[in-house]
Design a protein around this motif. Structure first.
Motif, PDB file in Angstrom:
ATOM      1  N   ILE A   1      -4.531  -3.191   8.638  1.00 23.22           N
ATOM      2  CA  ILE A   1      -3.175  -2.664   8.662  1.00 23.22           C
ATOM      3  C   ILE A   1      -2.761  -2.226   7.265  1.00 23.22           C
ATOM      4  O   ILE A   1      -3.185  -2.807   6.260  1.00 23.22           O
ATOM      5  N   GLY A   2      -1.940  -1.174   7.212  1.00 21.83           N
ATOM      6  CA  GLY A   2      -1.367  -0.712   5.959  1.00 21.83           C
ATOM      7  C   GLY A   2       0.135  -0.550   6.113  1.00 21.83           C
ATOM      8  O   GLY A   2       0.611  -0.011   7.121  1.00 21.83           O
ATOM      9  N   LEU A   3       0.896  -1.029   5.143  1.00 22.97           N
ATOM     10  CA  LEU A   3       2.356  -0.970   5.176  1.00 22.97           C
ATOM     11  C   LEU A   3       2.878  -0.272   3.932  1.00 22.97           C
ATOM     12  O   LEU A   3       2.307  -0.422   2.843  1.00 22.97           O
ATOM     13  N   ILE A   4       3.946   0.498   4.094  1.00 23.87           N
ATOM     14  CA  ILE A   4       4.688   1.023   2.952  1.00 23.87           C
ATOM     15  C   ILE A   4       6.143   0.604   3.109  1.00 23.87           C
ATOM     16  O   ILE A   4       6.794   0.960   4.100  1.00 23.87           O
ATOM     17  N   PHE A   5       6.644  -0.169   2.152  1.00 16.67           N
ATOM     18  CA  PHE A   5       8.038  -0.601   2.143  1.00 16.67           C
ATOM     19  C   PHE A   5       8.856   0.352   1.274  1.00 16.67           C
ATOM     20  O   PHE A   5       8.395   0.788   0.218  1.00 16.67           O
ATOM     21  N   LEU A   6      10.078   0.658   1.721  1.00 17.30           N
ATOM     22  CA  LEU A   6      10.995   1.491   0.962  1.00 17.30           C
ATOM     23  C   LEU A   6      12.322   0.781   0.777  1.00 17.30           C
ATOM     24  O   LEU A   6      12.745  -0.013   1.629  1.00 17.30           O
ATOM     25  N   ILE A   7      12.983   1.085  -0.349  1.00 17.65           N
ATOM     26  CA  ILE A   7      14.345   0.631  -0.609  1.00 17.65           C
ATOM     27  C   ILE A   7      15.175   1.880  -0.895  1.00 17.65           C
ATOM     28  O   ILE A   7      14.823   2.665  -1.782  1.00 17.65           O
ATOM     29  N   PRO A   8      16.265   2.118  -0.162  1.00 18.23           N
ATOM     30  CA  PRO A   8      17.075   3.312  -0.392  1.00 18.23           C
ATOM     31  C   PRO A   8      17.511   3.432  -1.858  1.00 18.23           C
ATOM     32  O   PRO A   8      17.983   2.471  -2.458  1.00 18.23           O
ATOM     33  N   GLY A   9      17.323   4.623  -2.399  1.00 19.34           N
ATOM     34  CA  GLY A   9      17.708   4.872  -3.783  1.00 19.34           C
ATOM     35  C   GLY A   9      16.642   4.568  -4.803  1.00 19.34           C
ATOM     36  O   GLY A   9      16.748   4.979  -5.959  1.00 19.34           O
ATOM     37  N   LEU A  10      15.598   3.844  -4.415  1.00 20.11           N
ATOM     38  CA  LEU A  10      14.510   3.518  -5.333  1.00 20.11           C
ATOM     39  C   LEU A  10      13.322   4.421  -5.037  1.00 20.11           C
ATOM     40  O   LEU A  10      12.852   4.488  -3.899  1.00 20.11           O
ATOM     41  N   GLY A  11      12.823   5.106  -6.049  1.00 18.02           N
ATOM     42  CA  GLY A  11      11.728   6.043  -5.848  1.00 18.02           C
ATOM     43  C   GLY A  11      10.384   5.379  -5.630  1.00 18.02           C
ATOM     44  O   GLY A  11       9.567   5.858  -4.840  1.00 18.02           O
ATOM     45  N   GLU A  12      10.148   4.278  -6.315  1.00 23.01           N
ATOM     46  CA  GLU A  12       8.861   3.592  -6.172  1.00 23.01           C
ATOM     47  C   GLU A  12       8.808   2.829  -4.853  1.00 23.01           C
ATOM     48  O   GLU A  12       9.761   2.148  -4.473  1.00 23.01           O
ATOM     49  N   THR A  13       7.693   2.953  -4.157  1.00 27.28           N
ATOM     50  CA  THR A  13       7.485   2.244  -2.904  1.00 27.28           C
ATOM     51  C   THR A  13       6.488   1.109  -3.110  1.00 27.28           C
ATOM     52  O   THR A  13       5.797   1.058  -4.130  1.00 27.28           O
ATOM     53  N   LEU A  14       6.429   0.205  -2.138  1.00 31.19           N
ATOM     54  CA  LEU A  14       5.497  -0.920  -2.200  1.00 31.19           C
ATOM     55  C   LEU A  14       4.480  -0.773  -1.081  1.00 31.19           C
ATOM     56  O   LEU A  14       4.843  -0.651   0.096  1.00 31.19           O
ATOM     57  N   ARG A  15       3.202  -0.782  -1.440  1.00 28.12           N
ATOM     58  CA  ARG A  15       2.135  -0.685  -0.452  1.00 28.12           C
ATOM     59  C   ARG A  15       1.474  -2.050  -0.275  1.00 28.12           C
ATOM     60  O   ARG A  15       1.174  -2.747  -1.245  1.00 28.12           O
ATOM     61  N   VAL A  16       1.277  -2.424   0.984  1.00 24.10           N
ATOM     62  CA  VAL A  16       0.639  -3.695   1.316  1.00 24.10           C
ATOM     63  C   VAL A  16      -0.448  -3.422   2.359  1.00 24.10           C
ATOM     64  O   VAL A  16      -0.181  -2.789   3.383  1.00 24.10           O
ATOM     65  N   ASN A  17      -1.645  -3.886   2.100  1.00 23.54           N
ATOM     66  CA  ASN A  17      -2.757  -3.756   3.035  1.00 23.54           C
ATOM     67  C   ASN A  17      -3.287  -5.138   3.390  1.00 23.54           C
ATOM     68  O   ASN A  17      -3.239  -6.063   2.572  1.00 23.54           O
ATOM     69  N   GLY A  18      -3.797  -5.279   4.608  1.00 21.13           N
ATOM     70  CA  GLY A  18      -4.333  -6.580   4.990  1.00 21.13           C
ATOM     71  C   GLY A  18      -4.833  -6.602   6.415  1.00 21.13           C
ATOM     72  O   GLY A  18      -5.198  -5.576   6.988  1.00 21.13           O
ATOM     73  N   LYS A  19      -4.853  -7.797   6.989  1.00 21.19           N
ATOM     74  CA  LYS A  19      -5.270  -8.022   8.361  1.00 21.19           C
ATOM     75  C   LYS A  19      -4.050  -8.441   9.182  1.00 21.19           C
ATOM     76  O   LYS A  19      -3.240  -9.250   8.729  1.00 21.19           O
ATOM     77  N   ALA A  20      -3.942  -7.901  10.400  1.00 21.25           N
ATOM     78  CA  ALA A  20      -2.773  -8.148  11.225  1.00 21.25           C
ATOM     79  C   ALA A  20      -3.130  -8.900  12.492  1.00 21.25           C
ATOM     80  O   ALA A  20      -4.243  -8.770  13.027  1.00 21.25           O
ATOM     81  N   TYR A  21      -2.155  -9.661  12.977  1.00 24.76           N
ATOM     82  CA  TYR A  21      -2.327 -10.455  14.189  1.00 24.76           C
ATOM     83  C   TYR A  21      -1.034 -10.405  14.990  1.00 24.76           C
ATOM     84  O   TYR A  21       0.062 -10.498  14.429  1.00 24.76           O
TER      85      TYR A  21
END
Length: 216
Positions: free
Chosen positions: A108-128
């Motif tokens: 699984i791959g995730l991208i988190f966003l915060i309104p107004g913030l340009g930088e995003t957070l990417r998280v990769n791993g295993k999902a269940y």
């Protein structure tokens, strides 16, 4: 696999071609090369706690990909410890695309966003698929407990620079198109689903009713 795409030029489709192509792109900076961590530290925890929206990428056993949005109040994703996070599954269209993919391919791959913030957070791993009662109760909203959630064992965390959001002007309301010029989603659904004797007005009414009464 080499794809037969006859009408396009410059397709890079082999490992050898990619290595040659990569030399023209250049190498990442030391900061970019070393920014990945394998656990949830305080910085990642704080980012997730302030994020109301993420995109979730999964793939089936054949590698066919799917990306779907998840959103709620900031902090709706629970950080359990340095290795695990939990994403509650709110009522949706019941297609269960992501969940079905996870059964055969847990990546699984995730991208988190915060309104107004340009930088995003990417998280990769295993999902269940997870139905832990304590986690579900913790994710209840208005007394409604989700049926399940996605438990993610984190393998990689890193921030992504703001260039894409800067170029898109995503957080600048003055750049947003006029609402009247936007695509008609109800008409799109009517044309794609091809359900007889259903109008776009009826679909629009159904969508709005769901947005008001079936968020949780």
């Amino acid at each position: 696999m080499v794809f037969e795409i006859k009408k396009f030029e410059g397709i890079v489709s082999t490992a050898e071609e990619f290595e040659l192509f990569r030399t023209s792109v250049g190498t990442p900076s030391e900061r970019a090369a070393n920014k990945v961590i394998s656990y949830i530290d305080d910085h990642v925890r704080e980012y997730i706690s302030k994020s109301p929206f993420l995109t979730m990428a999964t793939a089936n056993s054949e590698g066919q990909c799917d990306v779907s949005p998840r959103g709620d109040q900031p902090g709706f994703v629970s950080v359990i410890d340095e290795q695990y996070l939990f994403i509650p599954e709110r009522p949706g269209n019941k297609r269960m695309d992501s969940a079905q993919n996870i059964i055969t391919n847990p990546n699984i791959g995730l991208i988190f966003l915060i309104p107004g913030l340009g930088e995003t957070l990417r998280v990769n791993g295993k999902a269940y698929i997870c139905r832990d009662p304590e986690l579900l109760e913790m994710s209840a909203v208005n007394g409604r407990v989700p049926l399940f959630g996605i438990l993610v064992k984190v393998q990689e965390c890193y921030v992504h620079c703001a260039k894409a959001l800067i170029r898109s002007s995503m957080w600048k309301p003055e750049s947003w198109p006029e609402k009247a010029t936007l695509p008609s989603v109800p008409q799109m659904l009517v044309d794609h689903a091809k359900i007889p004797n259903v109008t776009s007005e009826e679909v629009a009414k159904s969508l709005q009713e769901g947005y008001v009464n079936r968020l949780y």
